[in-house]
Design an enzyme around this catalytic site. Structure first.
Site, PDB file in Angstrom:
ATOM      1  N   GLU A   1     -20.264 -59.046 -73.476  1.00 39.82           N
ATOM      2  CA  GLU A   1     -19.472 -58.926 -74.709  1.00 39.82           C
ATOM      3  C   GLU A   1     -18.788 -60.241 -75.023  1.00 39.82           C
ATOM      4  O   GLU A   1     -18.329 -60.925 -74.105  1.00 39.82           O
ATOM      5  CB  GLU A   1     -18.432 -57.812 -74.538  1.00 39.82           C
ATOM      6  CG  GLU A   1     -19.082 -56.453 -74.384  1.00 39.82           C
ATOM      7  CD  GLU A   1     -18.090 -55.332 -74.116  1.00 39.82           C
ATOM      8  OE1 GLU A   1     -16.872 -55.552 -74.229  1.00 39.82           O
ATOM      9  OE2 GLU A   1     -18.542 -54.233 -73.801  1.00 39.82           O
TER      10      GLU A   1
ATOM     11  N   HIS B   1     -17.003 -52.281 -78.853  1.00 39.90           N
ATOM     12  CA  HIS B   1     -16.055 -51.837 -77.811  1.00 39.90           C
ATOM     13  C   HIS B   1     -14.767 -51.261 -78.445  1.00 39.90           C
ATOM     14  O   HIS B   1     -13.674 -51.790 -78.219  1.00 39.90           O
ATOM     15  CB  HIS B   1     -15.714 -53.004 -76.863  1.00 39.90           C
ATOM     16  CG  HIS B   1     -15.139 -52.559 -75.552  1.00 39.90           C
ATOM     17  ND1 HIS B   1     -15.355 -53.231 -74.374  1.00 39.90           N
ATOM     18  CD2 HIS B   1     -14.338 -51.512 -75.236  1.00 39.90           C
ATOM     19  CE1 HIS B   1     -14.712 -52.625 -73.384  1.00 39.90           C
ATOM     20  NE2 HIS B   1     -14.075 -51.580 -73.885  1.00 39.90           N
TER      21      HIS B   1
ATOM     22  N   ARG C   1     -19.147 -49.041 -69.343  1.00 40.78           N
ATOM     23  CA  ARG C   1     -19.184 -50.501 -69.282  1.00 40.78           C
ATOM     24  C   ARG C   1     -20.633 -50.951 -69.429  1.00 40.78           C
ATOM     25  O   ARG C   1     -21.551 -50.292 -68.932  1.00 40.78           O
ATOM     26  CB  ARG C   1     -18.652 -51.010 -67.934  1.00 40.78           C
ATOM     27  CG  ARG C   1     -17.140 -50.932 -67.790  1.00 40.78           C
ATOM     28  CD  ARG C   1     -16.436 -51.956 -68.695  1.00 40.78           C
ATOM     29  NE  ARG C   1     -14.995 -51.957 -68.537  1.00 40.78           N
ATOM     30  CZ  ARG C   1     -14.143 -51.316 -69.341  1.00 40.78           C
ATOM     31  NH1 ARG C   1     -14.590 -50.593 -70.360  1.00 40.78           N
ATOM     32  NH2 ARG C   1     -12.850 -51.404 -69.137  1.00 40.78           N
TER      33      ARG C   1
HETATM   34  P1  NAP Z   1     -12.318 -41.714 -63.813  1.00 43.84           P
HETATM   35  O1  NAP Z   1     -11.503 -40.501 -64.093  1.00 43.84           O
HETATM   36  O2  NAP Z   1     -11.970 -42.559 -62.636  1.00 43.84           O
HETATM   37  O3  NAP Z   1     -13.857 -41.234 -63.692  1.00 43.84           O
HETATM   38  C1  NAP Z   1     -14.859 -42.066 -63.237  1.00 43.84           C
HETATM   39  C2  NAP Z   1     -16.084 -41.215 -62.895  1.00 43.84           C
HETATM   40  O4  NAP Z   1     -17.142 -42.092 -62.528  1.00 43.84           O
HETATM   41  C3  NAP Z   1     -15.886 -40.238 -61.760  1.00 43.84           C
HETATM   42  O5  NAP Z   1     -16.438 -39.010 -62.126  1.00 43.84           O
HETATM   43  C4  NAP Z   1     -16.687 -40.840 -60.622  1.00 43.84           C
HETATM   44  O6  NAP Z   1     -17.137 -39.802 -59.752  1.00 43.84           O
HETATM   45  C5  NAP Z   1     -17.819 -41.497 -61.408  1.00 43.84           C
HETATM   46  N1  NAP Z   1     -18.511 -42.529 -60.646  1.00 43.84           N
HETATM   47  C6  NAP Z   1     -17.974 -43.636 -60.068  1.00 43.84           C
HETATM   48  N2  NAP Z   1     -18.931 -44.309 -59.424  1.00 43.84           N
HETATM   49  C7  NAP Z   1     -20.080 -43.626 -59.597  1.00 43.84           C
HETATM   50  C8  NAP Z   1     -21.424 -43.812 -59.165  1.00 43.84           C
HETATM   51  N3  NAP Z   1     -21.759 -44.868 -58.399  1.00 43.84           N
HETATM   52  N4  NAP Z   1     -22.350 -42.922 -59.544  1.00 43.84           N
HETATM   53  C9  NAP Z   1     -22.016 -41.856 -60.303  1.00 43.84           C
HETATM   54  N5  NAP Z   1     -20.780 -41.626 -60.754  1.00 43.84           N
HETATM   55  C10 NAP Z   1     -19.820 -42.496 -60.384  1.00 43.84           C
HETATM   56  O7  NAP Z   1     -12.312 -42.693 -65.045  1.00 43.84           O
HETATM   57  P2  NAP Z   1     -12.130 -42.372 -66.611  1.00 43.84           P
HETATM   58  O8  NAP Z   1     -10.711 -42.452 -66.968  1.00 43.84           O
HETATM   59  O9  NAP Z   1     -12.914 -41.165 -66.964  1.00 43.84           O
HETATM   60  O10 NAP Z   1     -12.839 -43.689 -67.229  1.00 43.84           O
HETATM   61  C11 NAP Z   1     -14.177 -43.998 -66.917  1.00 43.84           C
HETATM   62  C12 NAP Z   1     -14.515 -45.402 -67.350  1.00 43.84           C
HETATM   63  O11 NAP Z   1     -14.666 -45.442 -68.763  1.00 43.84           O
HETATM   64  C13 NAP Z   1     -13.459 -46.484 -67.090  1.00 43.84           C
HETATM   65  O12 NAP Z   1     -13.542 -46.954 -65.746  1.00 43.84           O
HETATM   66  C14 NAP Z   1     -13.784 -47.550 -68.113  1.00 43.84           C
HETATM   67  O13 NAP Z   1     -14.620 -48.534 -67.560  1.00 43.84           O
HETATM   68  C15 NAP Z   1     -14.538 -46.789 -69.197  1.00 43.84           C
HETATM   69  N6  NAP Z   1     -13.785 -46.797 -70.472  1.00 43.84           N
HETATM   70  C16 NAP Z   1     -14.339 -47.396 -71.555  1.00 43.84           C
HETATM   71  C17 NAP Z   1     -13.644 -47.421 -72.759  1.00 43.84           C
HETATM   72  C18 NAP Z   1     -14.218 -48.058 -73.971  1.00 43.84           C
HETATM   73  O14 NAP Z   1     -13.462 -48.566 -74.785  1.00 43.84           O
HETATM   74  N7  NAP Z   1     -15.536 -48.019 -74.164  1.00 43.84           N
HETATM   75  C19 NAP Z   1     -12.372 -46.852 -72.856  1.00 43.84           C
HETATM   76  C20 NAP Z   1     -11.849 -46.235 -71.731  1.00 43.84           C
HETATM   77  C21 NAP Z   1     -12.572 -46.211 -70.532  1.00 43.84           C
HETATM   78  P3  NAP Z   1     -17.491 -40.077 -58.206  1.00 43.84           P
HETATM   79  O15 NAP Z   1     -16.449 -41.004 -57.673  1.00 43.84           O
HETATM   80  O16 NAP Z   1     -17.490 -38.707 -57.591  1.00 43.84           O
HETATM   81  O17 NAP Z   1     -18.850 -40.671 -58.208  1.00 43.84           O
HETATM   82  C1  8YV Z   2      -9.870 -50.948 -74.371  1.00 42.74           C
HETATM   83  C2  8YV Z   2     -11.161 -50.063 -72.258  1.00 42.74           C
HETATM   84  O1  8YV Z   2     -10.674 -51.192 -75.492  1.00 42.74           O
HETATM   85  O2  8YV Z   2      -9.559 -48.658 -71.256  1.00 42.74           O
HETATM   86  C3  8YV Z   2     -10.551 -49.368 -71.095  1.00 42.74           C
HETATM   87  O3  8YV Z   2     -11.087 -49.525 -69.988  1.00 42.74           O
HETATM   88  O4  8YV Z   2     -12.158 -50.703 -72.125  1.00 42.74           O
HETATM   89  C4  8YV Z   2     -10.577 -49.870 -73.608  1.00 42.74           C
HETATM   90  O5  8YV Z   2      -9.696 -48.810 -73.688  1.00 42.74           O
HETATM   91  C5  8YV Z   2      -9.493 -52.196 -73.712  1.00 42.74           C
HETATM   92  O6  8YV Z   2      -8.697 -52.051 -72.596  1.00 42.74           O
HETATM   93  C6  8YV Z   2      -8.820 -53.172 -74.672  1.00 42.74           C
HETATM   94  O7  8YV Z   2      -9.285 -54.397 -74.273  1.00 42.74           O
END
Ligand code: NAP
Ligand code: 8YV
Length: 314
Positions: free
Chosen positions: A262, A280, A233
């Site tokens: 964004e 994104h 994010r």
């Molecule tokens: P997840 O399995 O919940 O993993 C989140 C990780 O973040 C965990 O390893 C957690 O470990 C770590 N974390 C949380 N707070 C932290 C802190 N203060 N310092 C260091 N590490 C921390 O989630 P995921 O499914 O992998 O997804 C991660 C994130 O990716 C989502 O929450 C979303 O915002 C983002 N995302 C973005 C896109 C995109 O389109 N760009 C798409 C999908 C997801 P600890 O709790 O041990 O710290």
């Molecule tokens: C998507 C995301 O682009 O899963 C998330 O957290 O940011 C992305 O997979 C989004 O949800 C579509 O708006």
């Protein structure tokens, strides 16, 4: 009788169609005055469908829906959903974890390879006729065998770490707690991980707890030979500090899929060649978006027929 469902923001057209077939669906974006509409009709809706990277489910929206029982979100991030308000009211929250791990990890590598090997920049160079005019394009940096620091080793972080094995990269990670049973060393100090890494990939959760985790001190630790990749994010990085570090070349470059405001991207970044900017799109493939849409529907169906969710946000 069909359940009344409110849609916040726009969704995949195919998903909107399915929702309109299966539910009594109202798209808030179609209303000329959404606040006035909610004041009059907010009590009619038992379900809310939204997206993680789009409208989410903020405090005011949840408060405007007094009969709400379920939220189904397209995506995995929960930073735009007021989970505390939902919990307090006993509202179930469904989301789409795991099904997007591959594509987000692939995008992290697309950004990493691009910014290191300068492929988008080289493409601009060719299109501008500079190769044909006899100019030489500069050298990139090697990815295979390099040091990869991952900030956040959750579902997506672990997928990125596995991808790195294919590039013979040396992987370490930082998170608040070490992850049991993984082969990669945990680095408890984020700045130490940044100092060690050639490439630092950010894939933590968003929200208040990670706001500006990547600040001036982490960027300075990464240093002028280090690259930053963000597929988490925009809020996780102090964007003003990042812009300064890039402009002053205090880090080597950045690959960014997400931003603090964004769809606004800091103007200074648009003219920098050592930055790759994406709108994104990390989960944005036909295959993954279809699977995410199916999970949004499955969560709603399971809730309305059996009172449970396929994927419930904790
Ligand atoms: P997840 O399995 O919940 O993993 C989140 C990780 O973040 C965990 O390893 C957690 O470990 C770590 N974390 C949380 N707070 C932290 C802190 N203060 N310092 C260091 N590490 C921390 O989630 P995921 O499914 O992998 O997804 C991660 C994130 O990716 C989502 O929450 C979303 O915002 C983002 N995302 C973005 C896109 C995109 O389109 N760009 C798409 C999908 C997801 P600890 O709790 O041990 O710290
Ligand atoms: C998507 C995301 O682009 O899963 C998330 O957290 O940011 C992305 O997979 C989004 O949800 C579509 O708006």
């Amino acid at each position: 009788m069909k359940h009344r469902l409110l849609q916040a923001g726009r969704l995949l057209p195919a998903l909107e169609q399915r929702l309109a077939t299966e539910y009594d669906l109202l798209r808030l974006a179609d209303e000329a005055d959404p606040d006035a509409f909610l004041a009059r009709h907010g009590g009619d809706f038992t379900g809310l469908v939204t997206s993680a990277g789009g409208a989410g489910a903020p405090t005011a929206l949840i408060a405007a829906l007094p009969a709400l029982r379920v939220i189904s979100s397209f995506g995995v991030g929960l930073d735009k959903i007021d989970l505390a308000a939902a919990r307090e009211r006993g509202i179930a929250v469904g989301y789409t974890p795991d099904v997007l791990n591959d594509c987000v990890a692939d995008t992290a590598f697309a950004l990493l390879l691009d910014v290191a090997r300068r492929t988008a920049e080289a493409d601009r160079f060719v299109r501008a006729g500079r190769w044909a005019a006899g100019q030489a394009f500069g050298l990139g940096r090697k990815v295979s065998g390099a040091r990869l620091g991952i900030v956040g080793l959750g579902r997506i972080g672990q997928t990125i770490a596995r991808r790195a094995g294919g590039f013979d990269m040396d992987v370490r990670y930082h998170s608040r707690r070490p992850v049991a049973g993984v082969p990669w060393p945990h680095e408890p100090a984020l700045r130490e991980l940044a100092r060690w890494a050639d490439y630092l990939v950010i894939i933590t959760a968003g929200g208040d707890e990670t706001r500006h985790l990547i600040d001036d001190s982490v960027l300075d630790a990464l240093g002028p030979r280090g690259f930053l990749i963000n597929v988490a994010r925009g809020s996780v990085i102090d964007e003003a500090a990042l812009v300064r570090a890039l402009v002053e070349r205090r880090i080597a470059g950045a690959g960014l899929d997400v931003f603090e405001r964004e769809p606004q991207v800091p103007a200074e970044l648009l003219s920098l060649d050592n930055v790759v900017l994406l709108p994104h799109i990390a989960s944005g493939t036909e295959e993954t978006r279809q699977t995410m849409a199916a999970r949004v529907l499955d969560n709603l169906t399971a809730f309305f027929t059996e009172g449970r969710l396929v994927s419930a946000a904790a």
